[in-house]
Design an enzyme around this catalytic site. Structure first.
Site, PDB file in Angstrom:
ATOM      1  N   MET A  13      18.541  47.561  36.674  1.00  0.00           N
ATOM      2  CA  MET A  13      19.846  46.901  36.676  1.00  0.00           C
ATOM      3  C   MET A  13      20.569  47.407  35.424  1.00  0.00           C
ATOM      4  O   MET A  13      20.049  47.305  34.304  1.00  0.00           O
ATOM      5  CB  MET A  13      19.693  45.378  36.640  1.00  0.00           C
ATOM      6  N   ASP A  14      21.737  47.995  35.614  1.00  0.00           N
ATOM      7  CA  ASP A  14      22.525  48.478  34.471  1.00  0.00           C
ATOM      8  C   ASP A  14      23.357  47.333  33.918  1.00  0.00           C
ATOM      9  O   ASP A  14      24.060  46.633  34.669  1.00  0.00           O
ATOM     10  CB  ASP A  14      23.447  49.635  34.915  1.00  0.00           C
ATOM     11  N   GLY A  40      19.459  53.092  37.656  1.00  0.00           N
ATOM     12  CA  GLY A  40      18.121  53.693  37.635  1.00  0.00           C
ATOM     13  C   GLY A  40      18.221  55.064  38.264  1.00  0.00           C
ATOM     14  O   GLY A  40      18.727  55.203  39.377  1.00  0.00           O
ATOM     15  N   LYS A  41      17.738  56.086  37.550  1.00  0.00           N
ATOM     16  CA  LYS A  41      17.956  57.454  38.049  1.00  0.00           C
ATOM     17  C   LYS A  41      17.400  57.650  39.460  1.00  0.00           C
ATOM     18  O   LYS A  41      18.024  58.290  40.305  1.00  0.00           O
ATOM     19  CB  LYS A  41      17.334  58.462  37.089  1.00  0.00           C
ATOM     20  N   GLY A  42      16.199  57.089  39.709  1.00  0.00           N
ATOM     21  CA  GLY A  42      15.602  57.259  41.032  1.00  0.00           C
ATOM     22  C   GLY A  42      16.451  56.603  42.104  1.00  0.00           C
ATOM     23  O   GLY A  42      16.841  57.229  43.100  1.00  0.00           O
ATOM     24  N   GLY A 261      25.175  62.634  37.289  1.00  0.00           N
ATOM     25  CA  GLY A 261      24.100  63.630  37.446  1.00  0.00           C
ATOM     26  C   GLY A 261      23.186  63.245  38.600  1.00  0.00           C
ATOM     27  O   GLY A 261      22.696  64.097  39.343  1.00  0.00           O
ATOM     28  N   ASP A 262      22.944  61.960  38.762  1.00  0.00           N
ATOM     29  CA  ASP A 262      22.092  61.493  39.867  1.00  0.00           C
ATOM     30  C   ASP A 262      22.785  61.734  41.200  1.00  0.00           C
ATOM     31  O   ASP A 262      22.143  62.098  42.192  1.00  0.00           O
ATOM     32  CB  ASP A 262      21.794  59.994  39.718  1.00  0.00           C
TER      33      ASP A 262
HETATM   34  O1  RIB Z   1      21.454  58.359  35.096  1.00  0.00           O
HETATM   35  C1  RIB Z   1      22.065  57.121  34.904  1.00  0.00           C
HETATM   36  C2  RIB Z   1      21.018  56.038  34.935  1.00  0.00           C
HETATM   37  O2  RIB Z   1      20.178  56.188  33.809  1.00  0.00           O
HETATM   38  C3  RIB Z   1      21.554  54.631  34.827  1.00  0.00           C
HETATM   39  O3  RIB Z   1      21.882  54.069  36.063  1.00  0.00           O
HETATM   40  C4  RIB Z   1      20.455  53.902  34.075  1.00  0.00           C
HETATM   41  O4  RIB Z   1      19.831  52.889  34.809  1.00  0.00           O
HETATM   42  C5  RIB Z   1      19.477  54.986  33.646  1.00  0.00           C
HETATM   43  O5  RIB Z   1      18.383  55.047  34.472  1.00  0.00           O
END
Ligand code: RIB
Length: 315
Positions: A13-14, A40-42, A261-262
């Site tokens: 959770m950001d 979360g990157k995944g 980037g994700d």
């Molecule tokens: O790449 C961005 C992500 O990095 C964010 O959403 C954060 O949760 C970290 O995992």
């Protein structure tokens, strides 16, 4: 039947605080806004691919807290298969993020449940990995777990795309197990041990037996180089030779670069799986990422296929 993209990685959770500028150590600044938004990157990469209409399954863990429930629901609503996402005792992963008006950000990741994704859990879900068209990895779960996934993929002939972020020492012998490595500038410098010009950095990664490399350079674009052919979609394309070219970024006004980037990685994976060559795939991914930076939130900003196609049609 289309083989799914399987993402093994983090779900956070950001906790995003918006500010005029990112405070220096010891400084306090007044923020301009705050939101909790799935990241979360995944999970971001999984949602990016699923929004484009591709079948995606996720392997990961969330906690038994309120965030865990919300994160699971959000993944599922985006179309990501979550039967291999377990709820475990303790907190979910969180990422306090400072986001400046310039678009700059700084992130602290506190792994929580992500730290419990271990090799035993991977082995429990081994058939899912073996049946993948491509596996996407990042470095927000334990390193030994990522190494185990790469080993399984190497044995099963499943291409792996590693987003080597956040930068961390990699175990011996993993370079040759990557179909794609996608570092940004800071990460490339970390893995090479020094700051290196983009083209030279790509050559050096390829000389370590990585089959394909995408050097993500934000507003400058991406430098895509690939070396050895492996059969099947998702693998780098040239046979016994290297093709390396810049794919320019699209010019947009960014409001939030978290997760861009994700978004690139998820969309790049989809485009490769659909049979585009790596440079076409990078252009598609770059369009998706360009759209994502014009919106707030990591997963919340991932575009649909219609949006990416519409964007490409007028750029
Ligand atoms: O790449 C961005 C992500 O990095 C964010 O959403 C954060 O949760 C970290 O995992």
């Amino acid at each position: 039947m289309t083989k799914p993209i399987v993402v093994v990685g983090s779900i956070n959770m950001d906790l995003v605080a918006r500010t005029h500028t990112i405070p220096r150590p010891g400084e306090t600044v007044i923020g301009t806004g705050f939101e909790t938004t799935p990241g979360g990157k995944g999970a971001n990469q999984a949602v990016a691919a699923a929004r484009l209409g591709y079948p995606v399954k996720m392997i990961g863990m969330v906690g038994e807290d309120v965030f865990g429930q919300a994160l699971l629901e959000n993944l599922s609503d985006a179309g990501v298969g979550v039967w291999a996402v377990d709820r475990v005792e303790g907190p979910s992963g969180v990422a306090p993020i400072l986001l400046a008006e310039s678009g700059e950000n700084s992130i602290v990741v506190v792994p929580g449940a992500n730290g419990k994704v271990d090799c035993a859990y991977i082995d429990k879900n081994i058939e899912l990995i073996r049946g993948a068209g491509m596996v996407l990895l990042q470095l927000e779960i334990p390193m030994a777990t990522n190494a185990r996934v790469m080993e399984i993929c190497a044995d099963a002939g499943v291409p792996v795309m590693l987003d080597p972020a956040p930068a961390a020492g990699l175990p011996e012998g993993v370079w040759s197990k990557m179909a794609w490595l996608t570092p940004n500038e800071t990460e490339a410098a970390f893995y090479l041990g020094r700051s290196t010009e983009t083209e030279a950095a790509a050559k050096e990664f390829l000389s370590r037996s990585v089959q394909g490399v995408v050097l993500k350079r934000g507003a400058e674009g991406a430098y895509v180089a690939s070396q050895v052919r492996k059969d099947g979609p998702g693998a780098p394309s040239a046979v016994g030779e290297t093709r390396a070219e810049w794919v320019p970024a699209f010019n947009v006004e960014p409001v939030d670069t978290v997760g861009a980037g994700d978004c690139f990685n998820g969309a790049f994976g989809v485009a490769l799986m659909e049979g585009r060559d790596p440079w076409e795939a990078a252009r598609f991914a770059s369009a998706a990422a360009a759209i994502s930076v014009t919106r707030r939130g990591a997963q919340a900003s991932m575009p649909t296929r219609a949006e990416v196609e519409g964007f490409l049609a007028c750029h």
